[in-house]
Design a protein around this motif. Sequence first.
Motif, short mmCIF file in Angstrom:
data_model
loop_
_atom_site.label_atom_id
_atom_site.label_comp_id
_atom_site.label_asym_id
_atom_site.label_seq_id
_atom_site.Cartn_x
_atom_site.Cartn_y
_atom_site.Cartn_z
N PRO A 1 52.84 7.24 58.79
CA PRO A 1 52.05 8.66 58.80
C PRO A 1 50.65 8.44 58.49
O PRO A 1 50.01 9.55 58.72
CB PRO A 1 52.88 9.00 57.54
CG PRO A 1 53.34 7.84 56.68
CD PRO A 1 53.70 6.89 57.89
N GLN B 1 59.60 -0.09 53.03
CA GLN B 1 60.08 1.28 53.13
C GLN B 1 59.47 1.99 54.57
O GLN B 1 59.88 3.17 54.83
CB GLN B 1 59.17 2.03 51.87
CG GLN B 1 59.85 2.94 51.47
CD GLN B 1 59.01 3.61 50.05
OE1 GLN B 1 58.25 4.50 50.18
NE2 GLN B 1 58.91 2.89 49.00
N PHE B 2 58.73 1.36 55.26
CA PHE B 2 58.29 2.00 56.59
C PHE B 2 59.22 1.62 57.69
O PHE B 2 59.14 1.93 58.99
CB PHE B 2 56.79 1.30 56.75
CG PHE B 2 55.57 2.19 56.21
CD1 PHE B 2 55.99 3.54 55.72
CD2 PHE B 2 54.47 1.49 56.01
CE1 PHE B 2 54.83 3.94 55.03
CE2 PHE B 2 53.37 2.26 55.38
CZ PHE B 2 53.67 3.32 54.74
N ASN C 1 53.72 1.79 51.95
CA ASN C 1 53.59 3.06 50.93
C ASN C 1 54.15 2.69 49.26
O ASN C 1 54.09 3.38 48.48
CB ASN C 1 54.87 3.83 51.39
CG ASN C 1 54.45 5.57 50.80
OD1 ASN C 1 53.36 5.79 50.74
ND2 ASN C 1 55.48 6.39 50.65
#
Length: 354
Positions: A73, A266-267, A216
């Motif tokens: 993102p 986490q990605f 993140n």
Amino acid sequence: MNYFIRFILCFILADLHRFYCDQSCHASRNAQSRKNHLLNENDDNQNHIELKQQCNVEQHHTPIDYSQMVRLPGGSFIMGTDQPVIRADGEAPERSIQIDPFWMDIHEVSVQHFQEFVHRTNHITEAELFGTSFVFESMLSEAVSANITQAVAAAQWWLPVPNAWWKRPEGIDSNVSDRMDHPVVHVSWNDANSYCRSIGKRLPTEAEWEYGCRGNRTGRLFPWGNKEMPKGRHHMNIWHGTFPTNNTVDDGFFGTAPVDTFPSNQFGLKNMVGNVWEWTADWWSARPRLDQVHNPTGPNTGTDKVKKGGSFLCHKTYCYRYRCAARSFNTPDTSSSNVGFRCAADDTNEYVVP
Ligand SMILES: *[C@@H]1O[C@H](CO)[C@@H](O)[C@H](O)[C@H]1NC(C)=O
Ligand SMILES: *[C@@H]1O[C@H](CO)[C@@H](O)[C@H](O)[C@H]1NC(C)=O
Ligand SMILES: *[C@@H]1O[C@H](CO)[C@@H](O)[C@H](O)[C@H]1NC(C)=O
Ligand SMILES: *[C@@H]1O[C@H](CO)[C@@H](O)[C@H](O)[C@H]1NC(C)=O
């Protein structure tokens, strides 16, 4: 064949285009290198540059296969660290960096995918052109090892092995038949760049790579946090035991591991640290540029390219570089048995989510 004809072919024939452009683009980046004579001594550099630009424009239109990628993102994140472990590498200081959304390969590029690229483009790697590539000594058979007299002055356990290349990672008596899902190795920065461009992708910048690695989370050592083995579980492929004499293979792997091994961050990215070093787009400097805060691309020029993530050979006592902030470098034509890559891609509105 002269370059004018190649140039025309590049324009007209889509399939042939891939072949000629790839070979020529590849060659153009190495005009100064020692393998130049192997390619074409009379190359007109200007033609090279024009051809390269044409190739890049053409390749930009290749539809990208996003199926093995994740869309990150973007936003701001903290790059680098104020607690550098290896200060000379330029791990410090921490700085706030803004990254636009982009796409990144979930996995390191596998032998299988690199082989498909070679079949499609007839790409010849620099390891093949040079005739040697670097292999960690204890991975060689006795026969190959006995044949080599010249060691690398700075690190005696690295040997320049004749006929070591992506398909023969430990020289003539080795193969990849049981390693098709492992990361491709013995690929130079130039090879990696050619691969990514041939499928409409590109190498990630160092900042994009580190943003992806951190998943993140702010100020952590590893893509998942600060513990090397959360809940006693291995999360990466590094050297366990005493380096360089005793690899206990605690994590299950002596050399490389399949690109899908270990939990993702986490990605959704796998093996960002350990397994193989990964080339990034940036030129190296031991002093990070602090003037670039939005999509930094590093120094304008240099002699080495940044690699990130450490490898299966990294050990805390010797090369504690399997951390997101860690960095190292090699010349763009260097290849070895512990360096691979993954690709990134710009975010556009044209993608079709698989
Ligand atoms: C050792 O070197 C000889 C002479 O260059 C070569 O013919 C042979 O294939 C090499 N053997 C290995 C295992 O590398
Ligand atoms: C490839 O290497 C494996 C493991 O070293 C070996 O068992 C196999 O026989 C080799 N295959 C070929 C075709 O040489
Ligand atoms: C990143 O973390 C923040 C705060 O924990 C969370 O709100 C956000 O959804 C996360 N984003 C991604 C892409 O994981
Ligand atoms: C390697 O290290 C392990 C763990 O410390 C030990 O048990 C083993 O004996 C060592 N192997 C060799 C060959 O030194």
